[in-house]
Design a protein around this motif. Structure first.
Motif, mmCIF file in Angstrom:
data_model
loop_
_atom_site.group_PDB
_atom_site.id
_atom_site.type_symbol
_atom_site.label_atom_id
_atom_site.label_comp_id
_atom_site.label_asym_id
_atom_site.label_seq_id
_atom_site.Cartn_x
_atom_site.Cartn_y
_atom_site.Cartn_z
ATOM 1 N N ARG A 73 9.369 21.601 -36.498
ATOM 2 C CA ARG A 73 9.406 22.013 -37.902
ATOM 3 C C ARG A 73 8.857 20.891 -38.781
ATOM 4 O O ARG A 73 8.060 21.121 -39.687
ATOM 5 N N ILE A 76 5.112 20.788 -38.425
ATOM 6 C CA ILE A 76 4.493 21.897 -39.168
ATOM 7 C C ILE A 76 4.437 21.577 -40.656
ATOM 8 O O ILE A 76 3.402 21.763 -41.305
ATOM 9 N N TRP A 84 0.671 28.497 -49.170
ATOM 10 C CA TRP A 84 1.119 29.851 -48.876
ATOM 11 C C TRP A 84 1.057 30.699 -50.123
ATOM 12 O O TRP A 84 0.953 30.171 -51.233
ATOM 13 N N VAL A 102 9.079 24.995 -47.472
ATOM 14 C CA VAL A 102 8.556 25.246 -46.125
ATOM 15 C C VAL A 102 9.644 24.924 -45.103
ATOM 16 O O VAL A 102 9.913 25.720 -44.195
ATOM 17 N N GLU A 103 10.283 23.789 -45.257
ATOM 18 C CA GLU A 103 11.375 23.396 -44.357
ATOM 19 C C GLU A 103 12.491 24.436 -44.368
ATOM 20 O O GLU A 103 12.990 24.844 -43.326
ATOM 21 N N LEU A 106 11.312 27.882 -42.688
ATOM 22 C CA LEU A 106 11.182 27.770 -41.238
ATOM 23 C C LEU A 106 12.534 27.556 -40.566
ATOM 24 O O LEU A 106 12.774 28.054 -39.465
ATOM 25 N N SER A 107 13.416 26.837 -41.231
ATOM 26 C CA SER A 107 14.752 26.607 -40.697
ATOM 27 C C SER A 107 15.558 27.908 -40.641
ATOM 28 O O SER A 107 16.255 28.179 -39.666
ATOM 29 N N PRO A 110 13.544 31.028 -37.558
ATOM 30 C CA PRO A 110 12.907 30.353 -36.422
ATOM 31 C C PRO A 110 11.778 31.160 -35.776
ATOM 32 O O PRO A 110 10.837 30.573 -35.238
ATOM 33 N N LEU A 112 9.600 32.863 -37.410
ATOM 34 C CA LEU A 112 8.427 32.565 -38.229
ATOM 35 C C LEU A 112 7.833 31.223 -37.802
ATOM 36 O O LEU A 112 6.614 31.079 -37.730
ATOM 37 N N GLN A 113 8.687 30.256 -37.525
ATOM 38 C CA GLN A 113 8.203 28.965 -37.043
ATOM 39 C C GLN A 113 7.413 29.150 -35.751
ATOM 40 O O GLN A 113 6.329 28.589 -35.602
ATOM 41 N N ASP A 114 7.924 29.960 -34.842
ATOM 42 C CA ASP A 114 7.212 30.235 -33.590
ATOM 43 C C ASP A 114 5.875 30.926 -33.858
ATOM 44 O O ASP A 114 4.860 30.605 -33.231
ATOM 45 N N VAL A 116 4.014 30.688 -36.585
ATOM 46 C CA VAL A 116 3.100 29.693 -37.164
ATOM 47 C C VAL A 116 2.522 28.803 -36.069
ATOM 48 O O VAL A 116 1.303 28.567 -36.022
#
Length: 137
Positions: A73, A76, A84, A102-103, A106-107, A110, A112-114, A116
Motif C-alpha cells: 500500500r 502504491i 484519480w 489514497v491510503e 486502499l486500506s 483491499p 481495490l489495492q489488488d 491496482v
C-alpha cells in the motif's frame, strides 16, 4: 503479430501514468485512476519498494500477509497512483486526490489495492491500443 506489438509499451505511459477505469458510479460518473507501471521501468517504484521492504529483507519470503499488504500500500501511494477521478466511498461524494485519501481507500478496500497492483503490472495497461481507447473516452 510481432514481438513488439505483443510486448511493446509506451514508455512515457509507464513512467507518467495511464488512466484505468475502475467502475461506473451510481451517478453515472466513471471512477478511474492514473497508474504508473510497477516494476523496474518506474524508478520511483523500485526506490519505494526498496525503502519499504528494507526492514523485512531477511523475511520477505515469509512476510505476514498484513505486513505485506501494508508495505505494498505504501509503495502504491508513493509510486503508482498519480491521480484519480470520481472516487467515491459514499455515493455522490468524490474524495479529493491526496496521499491520505489514497491510503484510506486502499486500506478500507483491499480488493481495490489488488486490482491496482494487477493493472499496474499488466503490459496491456501501457500499450498503444489501451491508451488510444482511453483517449477516445
Amino acid at each position: 503479430m510481432s514481438l513488439k506489438s505483443k510486448f511493446g509499451t509506451v514508455k512515457n505511459a509507464e513512467t507518467e501514468g495511464a488512466w484505468v477505469d475502475v467502475m461506473q458510479n451510481e451517478d453515472g460518473s466513471m471512477c478511474r485512476v492514473k497508474l504508473r507501471r510497477s516494476g523496474r521501468r518506474n524508478k520511483d517504484y523500485t526506490k519505494s519498494f526498496d525503502k519499504h521492504t528494507k526492514p523485512y529483507r531477511r523475511i520477505l519470503d515469509n512476510l505476514d500477509p498484513e505486513i505485506d499488504a501494508k508495505v505494498m500500500r505504501a509503495v502504491i501511494v508513493d509510486s503508482i497512483i498519480t491521480e484519480w477521478e470520481n472516487v467515491q466511498i459514499e455515493e455522490g461524494v468524490n474524495l479529493p486526490f491526496n496521499t491520505a485519501n489514497v491510503e484510506k481507500v486502499l486500506s478500507e478496500l483491499p480488493d481495490l489495492q489488488d486490482f491496482v497492483l494487477r493493472k499496474a503490472g499488466e503490459i496491456e495497461t501501457f500499450q498503444d491500443q489501451a491508451l488510444e481507447a482511453e483517449a477516445k473516452n
